[in-house]
Design a protein around this motif. Sequence first.
Motif, PDB file in Angstrom:
ATOM      1  N   UNK A 149       5.949  -7.031  -0.096  1.00 36.52           N
ATOM      2  CA  UNK A 149       6.893  -5.479   0.631  1.00 36.52           C
ATOM      3  C   UNK A 149       5.649  -5.268   1.198  1.00 36.52           C
ATOM      4  N   UNK A 150       4.331  -6.132   1.288  1.00 36.63           N
ATOM      5  CA  UNK A 150       3.823  -4.971   2.007  1.00 36.63           C
ATOM      6  C   UNK A 150       3.032  -4.205   2.342  1.00 36.63           C
ATOM      7  N   UNK A 151       2.988  -3.870   0.930  1.00 32.94           N
ATOM      8  CA  UNK A 151       2.294  -2.246   0.649  1.00 32.94           C
ATOM      9  C   UNK A 151       0.340  -2.420   0.468  1.00 32.94           C
ATOM     10  N   UNK A 152       0.378  -3.298   0.438  1.00 33.54           N
ATOM     11  CA  UNK A 152      -1.598  -2.596   1.070  1.00 33.54           C
ATOM     12  C   UNK A 152      -1.640  -4.058   2.396  1.00 33.54           C
ATOM     13  N   UNK A 153      -2.322  -2.837   2.910  1.00 32.36           N
ATOM     14  CA  UNK A 153      -3.375  -2.878   3.800  1.00 32.36           C
ATOM     15  C   UNK A 153      -4.836  -3.047   4.083  1.00 32.36           C
ATOM     16  N   UNK A 154      -5.933  -4.202   4.561  1.00 37.74           N
ATOM     17  CA  UNK A 154      -6.930  -4.162   4.173  1.00 37.74           C
ATOM     18  C   UNK A 154      -7.732  -3.457   6.142  1.00 37.74           C
ATOM     19  N   UNK A 155      -7.726  -2.824   6.419  1.00 39.83           N
ATOM     20  CA  UNK A 155      -8.033  -1.555   7.531  1.00 39.83           C
ATOM     21  C   UNK A 155     -10.068  -2.117   7.527  1.00 39.83           C
ATOM     22  N   UNK A 156     -10.600  -3.051   7.230  1.00 37.04           N
ATOM     23  CA  UNK A 156     -11.714  -2.530   7.315  1.00 37.04           C
ATOM     24  C   UNK A 156     -12.618  -3.319   8.869  1.00 37.04           C
ATOM     25  N   UNK A 157     -11.540  -3.816   9.712  1.00 36.84           N
ATOM     26  CA  UNK A 157     -12.442  -4.274  10.194  1.00 36.84           C
ATOM     27  C   UNK A 157     -10.953  -3.723  11.447  1.00 36.84           C
ATOM     28  N   UNK A 158     -10.443  -2.334  11.327  1.00 36.30           N
ATOM     29  CA  UNK A 158      -9.871  -1.996  12.401  1.00 36.30           C
ATOM     30  C   UNK A 158     -10.606  -1.232  13.825  1.00 36.30           C
ATOM     31  N   UNK A 159      -9.811  -1.381  15.154  1.00 33.74           N
ATOM     32  CA  UNK A 159     -11.415  -0.972  15.966  1.00 33.74           C
ATOM     33  C   UNK A 159     -11.339   0.968  15.830  1.00 33.74           C
ATOM     34  N   UNK A 160     -10.141   1.022  14.844  1.00 25.30           N
ATOM     35  CA  UNK A 160     -10.093   3.010  14.810  1.00 25.30           C
ATOM     36  C   UNK A 160     -11.342   3.496  14.302  1.00 25.30           C
TER      37      UNK A 160
END
Length: 461
Positions: A355-366
Amino acid sequence: YTDTSNGSDSKKLKVDAAPPSRVLHIRKVPSEVSDAELIALGLPFGKVTNILTLKGKNQAFLEMGTEEAAITMVNYYNSVPPSVRNMPIFIQYSNHKELKTDSSNQTRAVLPAVSTVPSLSSDNQEAAGTSPVLRIVIDNLFYPVTLDVLQQIFSKFGTVMKIITFTKNNQFQALLQYSEPAHAQQAKQALDCQNIYNSCCTLHIDFSKLVNLNVKYNNDKSRDYTRPELPTGDGQHSLDSAVAAALRKDSSLLGALNPLSAAAVVAAGKVALAGQPGVLLVSNLNEEVRVYGDVQRVKILYNKKDSALVQMSDCNQAQLAMSHLNGQKMYGNVIRVTLSKHQTVALPRDGLDVQGLTKDYANSPLHRFKKPGSKNFQNIFPPSATLHLSNIPQNVTEDDLQLLFTNTGGTVKAFKFFQDHKMALIQMSTVEEAIQALIDLHNYSMGGNQHLRVSFSKSSI
């Protein structure tokens, strides 16, 4: 409610867990522990309004200002076991809804619940000299130290009348004036070489040549607490010529870095766990949390889709996000933010998160706070109707920006460019509208590889 006779597990009677209350029961308290050390456990989560110690039973009761603060404190210490003087203690809700004390009780209450500062001896008072003004230099500035944080720390030693903050020689510094020179001496003795946060933001304190500060503006850089009617100055520099001259005469603060692991962080009202990840439980989650730290991972709860676990880079960022966002309104709903018992948000194994409930934002440009000592740490403020805009291209007009922000569904009440037109302030009708605009427009592409930066402002137009 049944208390144990001495706080030991061997004599503890089994009772049903009490419902949430702003009064907390603390067990297995070492006999030599002071009230101030117990108060320190609660200060990072909110105001502590009362304390009652049962010395003979190794127990205490701590009353928080709100039930919400008590819930956050209990949730946090369920995941990070508390200790005092390296001895584990136990914290739970009390059946009492408020803490009442009377003169016949052998125990005593402390109101307000802050540590008492011993008075100076006559020798120390003479050593304080004639200046009530301290010069403060902060080394290892890895986390934000705002004017309000300084006021909270230093007001425990006397009446803080004025503060001016500035950057000199690439160091964040402040001038702070007390009502009495003796208070300045007490603060210097207690806080010099202490860390505001764990292993960073070290205070180096000396007396200034100045005996009085001339504050022109009340804003995020300077404050005269005796003159609340002063203008904000719209970001004007707060140092007048006399102050600047005195700074040139002030001797440099010398001495090797000697960080002590004492509770200076407690005075600042923050959790000293820098470097460890911090996980929040958030209802009605949105990207707004990124204003207060770098979001690493997000997991939407499978059985409660309006709630999620949010992992920040460390616990200081989690604490900032919680204190500034909890209770804010968005999309007509109130956001609820508490510290989670989880230490990290685990990433699912390949193929299991259909379901795509977990996301990894470690490399987010924000991410705003990757660089230690970044200026972004100095510009963290609670949600407000006024937003600070930066990285504005030269060809973008006021009409362009007003139209852009109106399209987020809100009403622009006021707008003001800074002199160079690279930055501006824009005021929405409500805080909720400003929150929505920040979510929609932070990192918005303005063309030519330029992206708009949006943050909450402490100033108003």
